[in-house]
Scaffold this active site. Structure first.
Site, short mmCIF file in Angstrom:
data_model
loop_
_atom_site.label_atom_id
_atom_site.label_comp_id
_atom_site.label_asym_id
_atom_site.label_seq_id
_atom_site.Cartn_x
_atom_site.Cartn_y
_atom_site.Cartn_z
N THR A 86 -4.80 5.70 -9.76
CA THR A 86 -6.14 5.73 -10.34
C THR A 86 -6.81 7.02 -9.85
OG1 THR A 86 -6.97 4.54 -8.42
CG2 THR A 86 -6.36 3.20 -10.33
N ASP A 87 -8.07 7.20 -10.18
CA ASP A 87 -8.80 8.36 -9.65
C ASP A 87 -9.08 8.12 -8.16
OD1 ASP A 87 -9.32 10.10 -12.06
OD2 ASP A 87 -9.88 8.13 -12.80
N ASP A 143 0.86 -1.18 0.00
CA ASP A 143 0.00 0.00 0.00
C ASP A 143 0.91 1.24 0.00
OD1 ASP A 143 -1.31 2.25 1.41
OD2 ASP A 143 -3.01 0.87 1.44
N PRO A 176 -8.70 1.67 -4.30
CA PRO A 176 -7.37 1.68 -3.69
C PRO A 176 -6.64 3.01 -3.85
CG PRO A 176 -7.51 0.04 -5.49
CD PRO A 176 -8.87 0.65 -5.34
N ASP A 234 1.43 7.85 -9.73
CA ASP A 234 0.69 7.42 -10.94
C ASP A 234 -0.48 6.57 -10.46
OD1 ASP A 234 -0.20 6.63 -13.38
OD2 ASP A 234 1.44 5.24 -13.76
N1 SPD Z 1 -9.00 8.83 -15.20
C1 SPD Z 1 -7.95 7.88 -15.26
C2 SPD Z 1 -6.65 8.37 -14.78
C3 SPD Z 1 -5.63 7.28 -14.74
C4 SPD Z 1 -4.29 7.72 -14.35
N2 SPD Z 1 -3.36 6.63 -14.14
C5 SPD Z 1 -3.05 5.89 -15.29
C6 SPD Z 1 -2.04 4.84 -15.08
C7 SPD Z 1 -1.14 4.73 -16.27
N3 SPD Z 1 0.16 4.30 -15.92
#
Ligand code: SPD
Length: 280
Positions: A157-158, A137, A162, A155
């Site tokens: 997710t939104d 984590d 997680p 880097d």
């Molecule tokens: N809305 C989606 C944003 C995603 C950002 N992360 C992407 C990971 C690519 N390595």
């Protein structure tokens, strides 16, 4: 009949991709992961219904989120990637004269399946001797480590599932503690046209912690809605005010980038007024 992947990011508006083939679908320990082929974007990775990368346009996001902080820093040796399990940021970071790139990814399945289905995204980077993988984590890692980094790249997710904890004040405080003097933190901050509240929230959290907080922009077609905002925080405000000539001397290893250039690096901090307003 055409099969469609409909992204679930926003409740009232969205995008759909024609699917030629579902390549892999799995419920990992942390999220729903699907990889599918499309006629326009090539192979695509989605997590919990949200597009993370496409073969066609991943270079834009990965080049900008990596090269802007590392080139601006000028002598980064220790880079931390939080998330980024597909290896795209890692690939770009290892193009620099760095000593160690540590990636803390919560979901081992993202790393394993990206190696298998998107080998060109990491392009051998997972085998580089300078690379260190920690499956953990990100919040827990950063709260517990006593290591220092020159550049931290989030880097994620939104801010849901997680990734949610990676948008909290507590996480940013720990990032600040783990930055060496002159260090830079960058993070993905959504598409301001649709996710303006997210940009405002993150900026309000970073501003009291760092001498300089800002954002820069990159247009990633598969992140629907126009420019994406990439957040920036550092205690060294001069890092953001360098002339392209100074940046150019540090980019000899980056002659074949497809989006990043020293000129664009500087220009990316120029914000449309509606985006600037979201920061005030
Ligand atoms: N809305 C989606 C944003 C995603 C950002 N992360 C992407 C990971 C690519 N390595």
């Amino acid at each position: 009949m055409t099969d469609w992947f409909c992204e679930t990011l926003y409740p009232d508006v969205g995008q759909r991709f024609a699917v030629s083939k579902i390549v892999h679908r799995i419920k990992t320990e942390h999220q729903d992961l699907v990889i599918f082929e499309t006629p326009v974007f090539g192979r695509v990775l989605a997590l919990d219904g949200v597009i993370q990368l496409t073969q066609k346009d991943e270079f834009i996001y990965h080049e900008m989120l990596t090269h802007v902080p590392i080139v601006a820093h000028g002598k980064a040796k220790r880079v931390l990637i939080v998330g980024g399990g597909d290896g795209g940021i890692l690939r770009e970071a290892l193009r620099h004269d760095v000593e160690r790139v540590t990636m803390v990814e919560i979901d081992r399945a993202v790393v394993d399946l990206s190696k298998e289905y998107f080998p060109e995204v990491s392009a051998g980077a997972f085998a580089d001797p300078r690379f260190e993988l920690v499956i953990a984590d990100g919040m827990k890692f950063i709260a517990e480590t006593d290591r220092k980094f020159d550049v931290i790249i989030v880097d994620s997710t939104d801010p849901q599932g997680p990734g949610e904890v990676l948008f909290t004040v507590a996480f940013y405080e720990e990032c600040k503690r783990c930055l060496a003097a002159g260090g830079v933190l960058v993070l993905q901050n959504g598409v301001p046209f649709f996710q303006g509240d997210e940009l405002t929230m993150v900026h309000r959290r970073l501003k009291p912690l760092f001498a300089d907080a800002a954002c820069f922009l990159a247009a990633v077609p598969s992140y629907y809605g126009g420019f994406m905002a990439l957040g920036w925080a550092s205690d060294d405000a001069s890092l953001r005010q360098q002339k392209p000539e100074a940046l150019k001397t540090r980019t000899s290893r980056l002659r074949d980038t497809r989006y990043y250039s020293p000129e664009l690096h500087q220009a990316a901090f120029q914000l449309p007024r509606f985006v600037a307003k979201l920061l005030n």
